[in-house]
Design an enzyme around this catalytic site. Sequence first.
Site, mmCIF file in Angstrom:
data_model
loop_
_atom_site.group_PDB
_atom_site.id
_atom_site.type_symbol
_atom_site.label_atom_id
_atom_site.label_comp_id
_atom_site.label_asym_id
_atom_site.label_seq_id
_atom_site.Cartn_x
_atom_site.Cartn_y
_atom_site.Cartn_z
ATOM 1 N N ASN A 9 0.862 -1.185 0.000
ATOM 2 C CA ASN A 9 0.000 0.000 0.000
ATOM 3 C C ASN A 9 0.896 1.231 0.000
ATOM 4 O O ASN A 9 1.489 1.558 1.029
ATOM 5 C CB ASN A 9 -0.903 -0.049 1.246
ATOM 6 C CG ASN A 9 -1.725 1.219 1.417
ATOM 7 O OD1 ASN A 9 -1.799 2.053 0.501
ATOM 8 N ND2 ASN A 9 -2.345 1.369 2.582
ATOM 9 N N LYS A 11 0.025 4.214 -0.117
ATOM 10 C CA LYS A 11 -0.649 5.387 0.472
ATOM 11 C C LYS A 11 -0.473 6.585 -0.480
ATOM 12 O O LYS A 11 -0.467 6.384 -1.691
ATOM 13 C CB LYS A 11 -0.144 5.645 1.900
ATOM 14 C CG LYS A 11 -0.246 4.358 2.754
ATOM 15 C CD LYS A 11 -0.018 4.556 4.211
ATOM 16 C CE LYS A 11 -0.197 3.210 4.925
ATOM 17 N NZ LYS A 11 -0.060 3.311 6.379
ATOM 18 N N HIS A 98 -9.589 0.986 5.187
ATOM 19 C CA HIS A 98 -8.279 1.161 5.828
ATOM 20 C C HIS A 98 -8.454 2.067 7.059
ATOM 21 O O HIS A 98 -9.269 2.986 7.043
ATOM 22 C CB HIS A 98 -7.281 1.768 4.844
ATOM 23 C CG HIS A 98 -5.877 1.741 5.367
ATOM 24 N ND1 HIS A 98 -5.414 2.676 6.262
ATOM 25 C CD2 HIS A 98 -4.855 0.878 5.165
ATOM 26 C CE1 HIS A 98 -4.150 2.385 6.573
ATOM 27 N NE2 HIS A 98 -3.792 1.311 5.922
ATOM 28 N N GLU A 100 -6.814 4.470 8.126
ATOM 29 C CA GLU A 100 -6.656 5.899 7.857
ATOM 30 C C GLU A 100 -7.942 6.474 7.264
ATOM 31 O O GLU A 100 -8.305 7.618 7.529
ATOM 32 C CB GLU A 100 -5.445 6.122 6.930
ATOM 33 C CG GLU A 100 -4.144 5.904 7.692
ATOM 34 C CD GLU A 100 -2.980 5.433 6.853
ATOM 35 O OE1 GLU A 100 -3.016 5.553 5.620
ATOM 36 O OE2 GLU A 100 -2.015 4.904 7.465
ATOM 37 N N GLU A 170 -5.019 -5.062 10.684
ATOM 38 C CA GLU A 170 -3.984 -4.036 10.888
ATOM 39 C C GLU A 170 -4.250 -3.316 12.210
ATOM 40 O O GLU A 170 -5.083 -2.401 12.258
ATOM 41 C CB GLU A 170 -4.007 -3.016 9.745
ATOM 42 C CG GLU A 170 -3.695 -3.589 8.384
ATOM 43 C CD GLU A 170 -3.207 -2.512 7.426
ATOM 44 O OE1 GLU A 170 -2.085 -2.665 6.919
ATOM 45 O OE2 GLU A 170 -3.914 -1.524 7.196
ATOM 46 N N GLY A 176 2.829 2.343 10.852
ATOM 47 C CA GLY A 176 3.744 3.470 10.690
ATOM 48 C C GLY A 176 4.474 3.841 11.971
ATOM 49 O O GLY A 176 5.094 4.890 12.054
ATOM 50 N N SER A 216 3.769 -2.118 10.257
ATOM 51 C CA SER A 216 5.236 -2.136 10.401
ATOM 52 C C SER A 216 5.863 -3.466 9.990
ATOM 53 O O SER A 216 6.817 -3.934 10.614
ATOM 54 C CB SER A 216 5.659 -1.757 11.826
ATOM 55 O OG SER A 216 5.251 -0.430 12.122
HETATM 56 P P1 13P Z 1 3.198 0.418 7.687
HETATM 57 O O1 13P Z 1 3.727 -0.850 7.080
HETATM 58 O O2 13P Z 1 3.900 1.645 7.216
HETATM 59 O O3 13P Z 1 3.105 0.308 9.181
HETATM 60 O O4 13P Z 1 1.679 0.583 7.152
HETATM 61 C C1 13P Z 1 0.799 -0.455 7.279
HETATM 62 C C2 13P Z 1 -0.431 -0.132 6.520
HETATM 63 O O5 13P Z 1 -1.206 0.718 6.918
HETATM 64 C C3 13P Z 1 -0.657 -0.830 5.254
HETATM 65 O O6 13P Z 1 -1.951 -0.627 4.780
#
Ligand code: 13P
Length: 257
Positions: A9, A11, A98, A100, A170, A176, A216
Amino acid sequence: MRKPLIAGNWKMHGDSPFVARYAAALADAGPSAGVEVLLLPPAPYVAPLAQALEAAGAGLQVALGVQNVHGEASGAFTGELSAEMARDLGAAWTLVGHSERRALFGETDEVVAGKLAAAARAGLAPMLCVGETLAEREAGSAEAVVRRQLRVVAGEAGPAVLASATVAYEPVWAIGTGRTATPGQAQAMHEVVRSEIETLCGADAAGRLRVLYGGSVKPDNAAALLAQPDIDGALVGGASLDADSFAAIVAAAGGAA
Ligand code: 13P
């Protein structure tokens, strides 16, 4: 057996030179037998990335998708992208719900369910993201939160639609932050996801459905996570922005398969 799936992803990252460099580097890393690979760039880069992968000779090894779709097929929704449009542009997959999107764009479980149904209607493979916040985990409600997120989707979109999805667990506190769930913590929550899917959709669906871990994931922790019996792949954020790191995680999945 469930084939491992490693998804990247991106983002809101990337530009045209990045797309070209990335495709070349991923092609250089070569395929990994027995692993499905999916990239989720920002929507406008789906077609350029498909072309760049094709030109680099890796077109057949990588599926592409988008990170979000709207619940309606078309209409007065300025700035939005429908599942039908994503499909038309070459996406085969979409993320749905997601964390976010839930936290920053106000997506409720009901909105997420509508998007999952829209994706399925349009022929896009949906990846439903679930997971608890740190406050929810510390309050002891991680399991209840994830069960609720799945239950609302089954209720609103129907169990068959949920059964056709892929789920990504997740934990929000691991996204992150560099703070990964331990393999044991992740496995425990993946068992919760699978048991809720069994309740909602039946044992066959629960046995078939892939549950990916995200939060992560890096080359150095991927193998231990992917070795867990209910972890069927990874949804990778930050580490997917480096083609070599992403390829190393794909290779780890090949080793764990
Ligand atoms: P990270 O791998 O940067 O922690 O992000 C995970 C994520 O949100 C994937 O959709």
